[in-house]
Design a protein around this motif. Structure first.
Motif, PDB file in Angstrom:
ATOM      1  N   THR A  25       3.026 -11.110 -20.992  1.00  0.00           N
ATOM      2  CA  THR A  25       2.466 -10.324 -19.897  1.00  0.00           C
ATOM      3  C   THR A  25       2.487 -11.123 -18.605  1.00  0.00           C
ATOM      4  OG1 THR A  25       0.466  -9.250 -19.053  1.00  0.00           O
ATOM      5  CG2 THR A  25       0.142 -11.041 -20.611  1.00  0.00           C
ATOM      6  N   PRO A  26       2.834 -10.491 -17.475  1.00  0.00           N
ATOM      7  CA  PRO A  26       2.851 -11.199 -16.199  1.00  0.00           C
ATOM      8  C   PRO A  26       1.466 -11.328 -15.578  1.00  0.00           C
ATOM      9  CG  PRO A  26       3.546  -8.944 -15.878  1.00  0.00           C
ATOM     10  CD  PRO A  26       3.353  -9.130 -17.359  1.00  0.00           C
ATOM     11  N   LEU A  27       0.456 -10.731 -16.183  1.00  0.00           N
ATOM     12  CA  LEU A  27      -0.883 -10.743 -15.624  1.00  0.00           C
ATOM     13  C   LEU A  27      -1.622 -12.008 -16.044  1.00  0.00           C
ATOM     14  CD1 LEU A  27      -1.937  -7.049 -16.285  1.00  0.00           C
ATOM     15  CD2 LEU A  27      -1.128  -8.026 -14.155  1.00  0.00           C
ATOM     16  N   ASP A  28      -2.202 -12.717 -15.062  1.00  0.00           N
ATOM     17  CA  ASP A  28      -2.995 -13.886 -15.403  1.00  0.00           C
ATOM     18  C   ASP A  28      -4.459 -13.494 -15.544  1.00  0.00           C
ATOM     19  OD1 ASP A  28      -3.945 -13.589 -12.796  1.00  0.00           O
ATOM     20  OD2 ASP A  28      -2.583 -15.111 -11.998  1.00  0.00           O
ATOM     21  N   TYR A  70     -11.739  -7.362  -1.878  1.00  0.00           N
ATOM     22  CA  TYR A  70     -10.402  -7.419  -2.474  1.00  0.00           C
ATOM     23  C   TYR A  70      -9.500  -6.381  -1.798  1.00  0.00           C
ATOM     24  CZ  TYR A  70     -13.040  -9.825  -6.137  1.00  0.00           C
ATOM     25  OH  TYR A  70     -13.856 -10.681  -6.824  1.00  0.00           O
ATOM     26  N   PRO A  71      -8.969  -6.681  -0.617  1.00  0.00           N
ATOM     27  CA  PRO A  71      -8.142  -5.700   0.097  1.00  0.00           C
ATOM     28  C   PRO A  71      -6.815  -5.409  -0.588  1.00  0.00           C
ATOM     29  CG  PRO A  71      -8.089  -7.813   1.225  1.00  0.00           C
ATOM     30  CD  PRO A  71      -9.132  -7.927   0.145  1.00  0.00           C
ATOM     31  N   PHE A  72      -6.329  -6.341  -1.414  1.00  0.00           N
ATOM     32  CA  PHE A  72      -5.081  -6.084  -2.134  1.00  0.00           C
ATOM     33  C   PHE A  72      -4.997  -6.969  -3.367  1.00  0.00           C
ATOM     34  CE2 PHE A  72      -4.026  -9.429   0.921  1.00  0.00           C
ATOM     35  CZ  PHE A  72      -3.365 -10.357   0.133  1.00  0.00           C
ATOM     36  N   LEU A  73      -4.103  -6.563  -4.256  1.00  0.00           N
ATOM     37  CA  LEU A  73      -3.836  -7.306  -5.486  1.00  0.00           C
ATOM     38  C   LEU A  73      -2.335  -7.266  -5.720  1.00  0.00           C
ATOM     39  CD1 LEU A  73      -5.101  -8.769  -7.932  1.00  0.00           C
ATOM     40  CD2 LEU A  73      -5.268  -6.553  -9.069  1.00  0.00           C
ATOM     41  N   ASP A  74      -1.695  -8.424  -5.859  1.00  0.00           N
ATOM     42  CA  ASP A  74      -0.250  -8.507  -6.064  1.00  0.00           C
ATOM     43  C   ASP A  74       0.065  -8.578  -7.550  1.00  0.00           C
ATOM     44  OD1 ASP A  74       0.164  -8.502  -3.340  1.00  0.00           O
ATOM     45  OD2 ASP A  74       0.231 -10.684  -3.176  1.00  0.00           O
ATOM     46  N   LEU A  75       0.851  -7.618  -8.021  1.00  0.00           N
ATOM     47  CA  LEU A  75       1.195  -7.527  -9.442  1.00  0.00           C
ATOM     48  C   LEU A  75       2.675  -7.209  -9.591  1.00  0.00           C
ATOM     49  CD1 LEU A  75      -1.832  -5.324 -10.585  1.00  0.00           C
ATOM     50  CD2 LEU A  75      -1.555  -7.773 -11.024  1.00  0.00           C
ATOM     51  N   SER A  76       3.382  -8.012 -10.350  1.00  0.00           N
ATOM     52  CA  SER A  76       4.794  -7.763 -10.680  1.00  0.00           C
ATOM     53  C   SER A  76       5.642  -7.493  -9.439  1.00  0.00           C
ATOM     54  CB  SER A  76       4.911  -6.586 -11.658  1.00  0.00           C
ATOM     55  OG  SER A  76       4.150  -6.819 -12.822  1.00  0.00           O
ATOM     56  N   GLY A  77       5.354  -8.210  -8.367  1.00  0.00           N
ATOM     57  CA  GLY A  77       6.148  -8.082  -7.157  1.00  0.00           C
ATOM     58  C   GLY A  77       5.700  -6.991  -6.211  1.00  0.00           C
ATOM     59  N   ARG A  78       4.705  -6.198  -6.593  1.00  0.00           N
ATOM     60  CA  ARG A  78       4.217  -5.130  -5.719  1.00  0.00           C
ATOM     61  C   ARG A  78       2.807  -5.461  -5.240  1.00  0.00           C
ATOM     62  NH1 ARG A  78       7.071  -2.135  -9.623  1.00  0.00           N
ATOM     63  NH2 ARG A  78       8.836  -1.024  -8.703  1.00  0.00           N
ATOM     64  N   ARG A  79       2.490  -5.005  -4.043  1.00  0.00           N
ATOM     65  CA  ARG A  79       1.158  -5.211  -3.487  1.00  0.00           C
ATOM     66  C   ARG A  79       0.372  -3.907  -3.579  1.00  0.00           C
ATOM     67  NH1 ARG A  79       0.047  -9.096   1.442  1.00  0.00           N
ATOM     68  NH2 ARG A  79       0.356 -10.442  -0.383  1.00  0.00           N
ATOM     69  N   PHE A  80      -0.674  -3.918  -4.354  1.00  0.00           N
ATOM     70  CA  PHE A  80      -1.560  -2.771  -4.522  1.00  0.00           C
ATOM     71  C   PHE A  80      -2.750  -2.969  -3.579  1.00  0.00           C
ATOM     72  CE2 PHE A  80       0.972  -2.984  -8.281  1.00  0.00           C
ATOM     73  CZ  PHE A  80       1.140  -1.675  -8.696  1.00  0.00           C
ATOM     74  N   ARG A  81      -2.838  -2.097  -2.587  1.00  0.00           N
ATOM     75  CA  ARG A  81      -3.880  -2.214  -1.574  1.00  0.00           C
ATOM     76  C   ARG A  81      -5.058  -1.314  -1.937  1.00  0.00           C
ATOM     77  NH1 ARG A  81      -1.645  -4.811   2.972  1.00  0.00           N
ATOM     78  NH2 ARG A  81       0.645  -4.957   2.855  1.00  0.00           N
ATOM     79  N   VAL A  82      -6.244  -1.883  -1.842  1.00  0.00           N
ATOM     80  CA  VAL A  82      -7.466  -1.198  -2.256  1.00  0.00           C
ATOM     81  C   VAL A  82      -8.311  -0.896  -1.013  1.00  0.00           C
ATOM     82  CG1 VAL A  82      -9.467  -1.278  -3.783  1.00  0.00           C
ATOM     83  CG2 VAL A  82      -7.385  -2.552  -4.380  1.00  0.00           C
ATOM     84  N   VAL A  90      -9.202   4.649  -2.670  1.00  0.00           N
ATOM     85  CA  VAL A  90      -7.780   4.779  -2.961  1.00  0.00           C
ATOM     86  C   VAL A  90      -7.189   3.432  -3.342  1.00  0.00           C
ATOM     87  CG1 VAL A  90      -7.542   6.702  -1.319  1.00  0.00           C
ATOM     88  CG2 VAL A  90      -6.984   4.372  -0.591  1.00  0.00           C
ATOM     89  N   ILE A  91      -6.105   3.487  -4.096  1.00  0.00           N
ATOM     90  CA  ILE A  91      -5.245   2.334  -4.326  1.00  0.00           C
ATOM     91  C   ILE A  91      -3.846   2.747  -3.896  1.00  0.00           C
ATOM     92  CG2 ILE A  91      -4.210   0.777  -6.022  1.00  0.00           C
ATOM     93  CD1 ILE A  91      -6.756   0.917  -7.620  1.00  0.00           C
ATOM     94  N   TYR A  92      -3.347   2.056  -2.888  1.00  0.00           N
ATOM     95  CA  TYR A  92      -2.055   2.397  -2.290  1.00  0.00           C
ATOM     96  C   TYR A  92      -0.999   1.380  -2.701  1.00  0.00           C
ATOM     97  CZ  TYR A  92       1.649   2.118   1.174  1.00  0.00           C
ATOM     98  OH  TYR A  92       2.875   2.018   1.772  1.00  0.00           O
ATOM     99  N   VAL A  93       0.226   1.870  -2.967  1.00  0.00           N
ATOM    100  CA  VAL A  93       1.331   0.973  -3.288  1.00  0.00           C
ATOM    101  C   VAL A  93       2.640   1.543  -2.749  1.00  0.00           C
ATOM    102  CG1 VAL A  93       1.776   2.028  -5.559  1.00  0.00           C
ATOM    103  CG2 VAL A  93       2.477  -0.336  -5.130  1.00  0.00           C
ATOM    104  N   ARG A  94       3.514   0.662  -2.277  1.00  0.00           N
ATOM    105  CA  ARG A  94       4.894   1.036  -1.921  1.00  0.00           C
ATOM    106  C   ARG A  94       5.762   0.723  -3.125  1.00  0.00           C
ATOM    107  NH1 ARG A  94       8.689  -2.354   0.656  1.00  0.00           N
ATOM    108  NH2 ARG A  94       7.050  -3.626   1.580  1.00  0.00           N
TER     109      ARG A  94
END
Length: 332
Positions: A25-28, A70-82, A90-94
């Motif tokens: 898993t890539p999650l720490d 926690y304005p954002f969380l970076d996971l698997s190369g994507r930035r999930f903005r909270v 909302v949780i926003y992602v490109r």
């Protein structure tokens, strides 16, 4: 009770994932703790767009108010903005361009976060002559028109195929005999559903977005949209927003008049893009509501000269963002 339930579920998920070998898993550990903490504050609305020009229009609206801790969380190369939009969490992602990116990002939202559904927005090509650049469409049905069976020159369509494209019909000048590229039969999607039988997909052509959200979106019709990017770059007449039509998705950027006509006359779609069907099918497969909001940026090959996406893409993105923010504001 609902918050307690989700807190317990989040804790169970974290413990399970922590037990998995870190190579798998890539999650720490820190990311999992943050996800658990954020889910304890949920639920959230998932908001997904595709590429930087759409994201810029979204950020320029200043509608997203970041989470204070926690304005954002970076996971698997994507930035999930909270954060919040109009007071809604909302949780926003490109997600990135294409169906694989769209499905991957959507599944990440469902697997990791306490989201109640996805609001997807972006720009699209216009294949309906009754629409203009800058208009916004919120389709009711979306088809994946990228699954082809490229037939033998003498081949017949499979019974499951639909909307066959005979390439020789588009010869200019019309040649005698048969075009060697032959014909293409469009195949239905294999749709796996959370409430279907395991490993038994159903054939699906038109994926339907969530009816309740469609009904809610109808009140957006008539909203004021932009007709100008600036004082010197405008489109004629007022822009319009229409709810309830059809859209087509494939890993194809359409800039061809003949193919544009084929899609409109055979599938009766009004817009084409590269992500919507993937996000809709992923959402429905997991049992979550979903809606698609697309601003029309170009004529998909129906224009004279160069494609207009580079000129009017920002206008289409801005209007899609306006409709998206209006829709989120109406959500309970």
């Amino acid at each position: 009770m609902e918050e307690t339930r989700w807190g317990a579920i989040s804790t169970a998920i974290i413990l399970l994932l922590l037990a998995i070998n870190s190579v798998a898993t890539p999650l720490d550990k820190r990311s999992l703790q943050l996800i658990g903490e954020l889910n304890g504050e949920g639920p959230y609305i998932g908001v997904v767009t595709v590429y930087p020009p759409e994201e810029k229009a979204f950020f320029d609206s200043n509608a997203l108010k970041p989470h204070p801790k926690y304005p954002f969380l970076d996971l698997s190369g994507r930035r999930f903005r909270v954060g919040k939009i109009h007071g809604k969490k909302v949780i926003y992602v490109r997600c990135g361009v294409g169906m694989v990116n769209a499905a991957a990002a959507s599944q990440q939202l469902f697997d990791l976060f306490d989201v109640t559904g996805i609001v997807h927005f972006g720009i699209a090509g216009n294949v309906n002559s009754s629409f203009s650049i800058g208009d916004v469409t919120i389709p009711k049905y979306v088809a994946h028109t990228g699954i082809w069976e490229w037939l033998n020159i003498h081949g017949e369509m499979d019974k499951k195929d639909f909307g066959m494209l005979v390439i020789g019909r588009y010869n200019k000048p019309r040649a005698k005999g048969k075009n060697a590229l032959g014909r293409i039969g469009y195949q239905p999607e294999e749709f796996y559903s959370h409430n279907g039988k395991p490993n038994v997909p159903e054939d699906l052509i038109w994926a339907q977005t969530t009816s309740q959200w469609q009904d809610l979106a109808k009140s957006l019709e008539g909203m004021k949209l932009d007709s100008c990017l600036n004082s010197s770059l405008c489109v004629a007449n007022e822009r319009k927003l229409v709810v309830g039509l059809r859209a087509a998705t494939a890993n194809i950027f359409v800039d061809n008049a003949a193919y544009r006509r084929f899609l409109f006359h055979n599938f009766h779609v009004s817009s084409v893009d590269e992500e919507s069907a993937s996000i809709v099918m992923t959402s429905l497969s997991n049992g979550f509501p979903v809606i698609v909001i697309r601003g029309l940026s170009d004529l998909a090959g129906g224009q004279k000269g160069q494609n207009a996406i580079s000129t009017f893409g920002p206008l289409a993105a801005r209007n899609a963002v306006k409709a998206t923010l209006g829709f989120i504001d109406m959500l309970p």
